[in-house]
Structure formats: structure tokens, C-alpha cells
Design a protein around this motif. Sequence first.
Motif, PDB file in Angstrom:
ATOM      1  N   ASP A 212       2.262   1.732  -3.475  1.00  0.00           N
ATOM      2  CA  ASP A 212       1.250   2.267  -4.398  1.00  0.00           C
ATOM      3  C   ASP A 212       1.112   3.779  -4.230  1.00  0.00           C
ATOM      4  O   ASP A 212       1.045   4.525  -5.207  1.00  0.00           O
ATOM      5  CB  ASP A 212      -0.114   1.597  -4.148  1.00  0.00           C
ATOM      6  CG  ASP A 212      -0.153   0.155  -4.611  1.00  0.00           C
ATOM      7  OD1 ASP A 212       0.779  -0.276  -5.326  1.00  0.00           O
ATOM      8  OD2 ASP A 212      -1.113  -0.554  -4.249  1.00  0.00           O
TER       9      ASP A 212
ATOM     10  N   ARG B 269      -2.812  -0.180 -12.156  1.00  0.00           N
ATOM     11  CA  ARG B 269      -3.276  -0.997 -11.030  1.00  0.00           C
ATOM     12  C   ARG B 269      -2.759  -0.437  -9.701  1.00  0.00           C
ATOM     13  O   ARG B 269      -3.458  -0.493  -8.683  1.00  0.00           O
ATOM     14  CB  ARG B 269      -2.861  -2.452 -11.228  1.00  0.00           C
ATOM     15  CG  ARG B 269      -3.700  -3.172 -12.286  1.00  0.00           C
ATOM     16  CD  ARG B 269      -3.399  -4.658 -12.336  1.00  0.00           C
ATOM     17  NE  ARG B 269      -2.147  -4.931 -13.003  1.00  0.00           N
ATOM     18  CZ  ARG B 269      -2.007  -5.063 -14.318  1.00  0.00           C
ATOM     19  NH1 ARG B 269      -3.059  -4.951 -15.108  1.00  0.00           N
ATOM     20  NH2 ARG B 269      -0.830  -5.329 -14.848  1.00  0.00           N
ATOM     21  N   GLN B 270      -1.535   0.107  -9.706  1.00  0.00           N
ATOM     22  CA  GLN B 270      -1.025   0.731  -8.489  1.00  0.00           C
ATOM     23  C   GLN B 270      -1.865   1.960  -8.124  1.00  0.00           C
ATOM     24  O   GLN B 270      -2.185   2.181  -6.958  1.00  0.00           O
ATOM     25  CB  GLN B 270       0.439   1.145  -8.661  1.00  0.00           C
ATOM     26  CG  GLN B 270       1.422  -0.006  -8.556  1.00  0.00           C
ATOM     27  CD  GLN B 270       2.855   0.487  -8.518  1.00  0.00           C
ATOM     28  OE1 GLN B 270       3.359   1.037  -9.495  1.00  0.00           O
ATOM     29  NE2 GLN B 270       3.517   0.288  -7.395  1.00  0.00           N
TER      30      GLN B 270
ATOM     31  N   GLY C 289      -5.116   0.890  -6.580  1.00  0.00           N
ATOM     32  CA  GLY C 289      -4.954   0.530  -5.175  1.00  0.00           C
ATOM     33  C   GLY C 289      -4.844   1.764  -4.291  1.00  0.00           C
ATOM     34  O   GLY C 289      -5.465   1.839  -3.216  1.00  0.00           O
TER      35      GLY C 289
ATOM     36  N   ASP D  44      -7.425   3.066  -1.366  1.00  0.00           N
ATOM     37  CA  ASP D  44      -6.993   3.279   0.013  1.00  0.00           C
ATOM     38  C   ASP D  44      -7.284   4.708   0.472  1.00  0.00           C
ATOM     39  O   ASP D  44      -7.674   4.931   1.624  1.00  0.00           O
ATOM     40  CB  ASP D  44      -5.492   2.981   0.144  1.00  0.00           C
ATOM     41  CG  ASP D  44      -5.192   1.493   0.026  1.00  0.00           C
ATOM     42  OD1 ASP D  44      -6.120   0.685   0.185  1.00  0.00           O
ATOM     43  OD2 ASP D  44      -4.023   1.153  -0.229  1.00  0.00           O
TER      44      ASP D  44
ATOM     45  N   LYS E  41       0.832  -1.209   0.000  1.00  0.00           N
ATOM     46  CA  LYS E  41       0.000   0.000   0.000  1.00  0.00           C
ATOM     47  C   LYS E  41       0.863   1.254   0.000  1.00  0.00           C
ATOM     48  O   LYS E  41       0.554   2.235  -0.677  1.00  0.00           O
ATOM     49  CB  LYS E  41      -0.935  -0.011   1.220  1.00  0.00           C
ATOM     50  CG  LYS E  41      -2.064  -1.038   1.124  1.00  0.00           C
ATOM     51  CD  LYS E  41      -2.928  -1.012   2.370  1.00  0.00           C
ATOM     52  CE  LYS E  41      -4.077  -2.010   2.291  1.00  0.00           C
ATOM     53  NZ  LYS E  41      -5.064  -1.657   1.252  1.00  0.00           N
TER      54      LYS E  41
END
Length: 202
Positions: free
Chosen positions: A111, A142-143, A146, A150, A108
Motif C-alpha cells: 500500500d 483503498r490502497q 490503508g 498506517d 501494508k
Amino acid sequence: MSGRFEPLPGGGAALALDEVEISILRSLAMQLAELIGPGDQPEGPSDPLDALFAEGPSKPPADPALARLFPDAYMAPDAELGVDEEKEARAASAEFRRFTENDLRARKRDDALAMVRDLDALSSAGLSRDPAVLELEPQKARQWLGALNDLRLAIGTRLEVTDDEDGGELLGLPDSDPRKPMVMAYFWLGGLQETLVETLLP
């Protein structure tokens, strides 16, 4: 293309951002990375092998936003469990957390920092264009997905938006309410997240 991701030929996504939007996104991503932090790390120099096999915490974080980002694996919020079932679920959750939270925390944080680096590169390269166009290859997209997810979870927790609500009533807050900028960021990030998901669908 303003305010939404668009698919790129051959995969990936593109987003037009002006200087203010870049600054806001970068600030939010940095705050997210700082919130996530390195987790519980041993003091002093560490051997890479020790880090590889290091155990994480067994209890959920005290901060509600972090607890939302790192929930208990076997404790459903609305589940009605007997005393023994709850004890077993808590033990299983603690064991799962010990062996997964450090890796999840690192991913996380990576990202969020990837978002910061991409925005910094965009600012450097796109000063002559306003808005500048961010182009993300599929892995980077995709990062970003994420990190956007978050960010919305963390902000939604701070705004006390529950899983059963969409937070729509918060849009009616007066401009004088100190929560209003966070509310606007929450819905803006939601729109970015939704359109990014659409670009990644086959």
C-alpha cells in the motif's frame, strides 16, 4: 478540491496536490515502507513454496510504531485478565501472529509503495500543472486509505497520541518545537483519510 479527496464519476477519488504536498506525501510513504520493512526473512535463496508457508514472528515488534501497526490480536490494552486468561490470550496472539503478520506486513508495504508509484506518476505527468490532480480508481483508493491510516498510526505513536485522545492539544505547540512538522502532517493526513473514506462510502 485542495486538501480533500473528491469522488470521481463511476467510483474512485481525486485529489489536487502541489509539488510540495507531493514531495511530503512521497517522503512519508517511503519512510513507512522502510519502517515496515520485509520482516523476518530467511537468509539465502528461498523457494516460492517455502515463502508461501513461511511462519512469521510470534512476538510483537519492539518498535512502538510497528507494534501499533501489528498489534496483538487477543490482548486488549485495557482488559483486566487473570493470570491464566492472560497466558491463554498471549499464546493465542502469538499463534495468530505467526500465521498472519508476514502477509499483513507485505500488504501494508505494498500500500505504501503504491502511494509512492502513484505520486511519481503524477509528478511526471503533471509538471505543467500546479496543482496536479491525482485520480484513483476504487482499488487504488483503498490502497491509499490503508497507507494513510498506517501513516497516521505510526506518526500518532511517535507523538504519543493515545486512542482516547485526538491530539488536538498538540496544535498549540510553538513553531520552534521540533514536533510541530510531524503534528501538522498528522492532522493533514487525518483530513485526507476522512475525505477519502467519504468518497468510498456507498
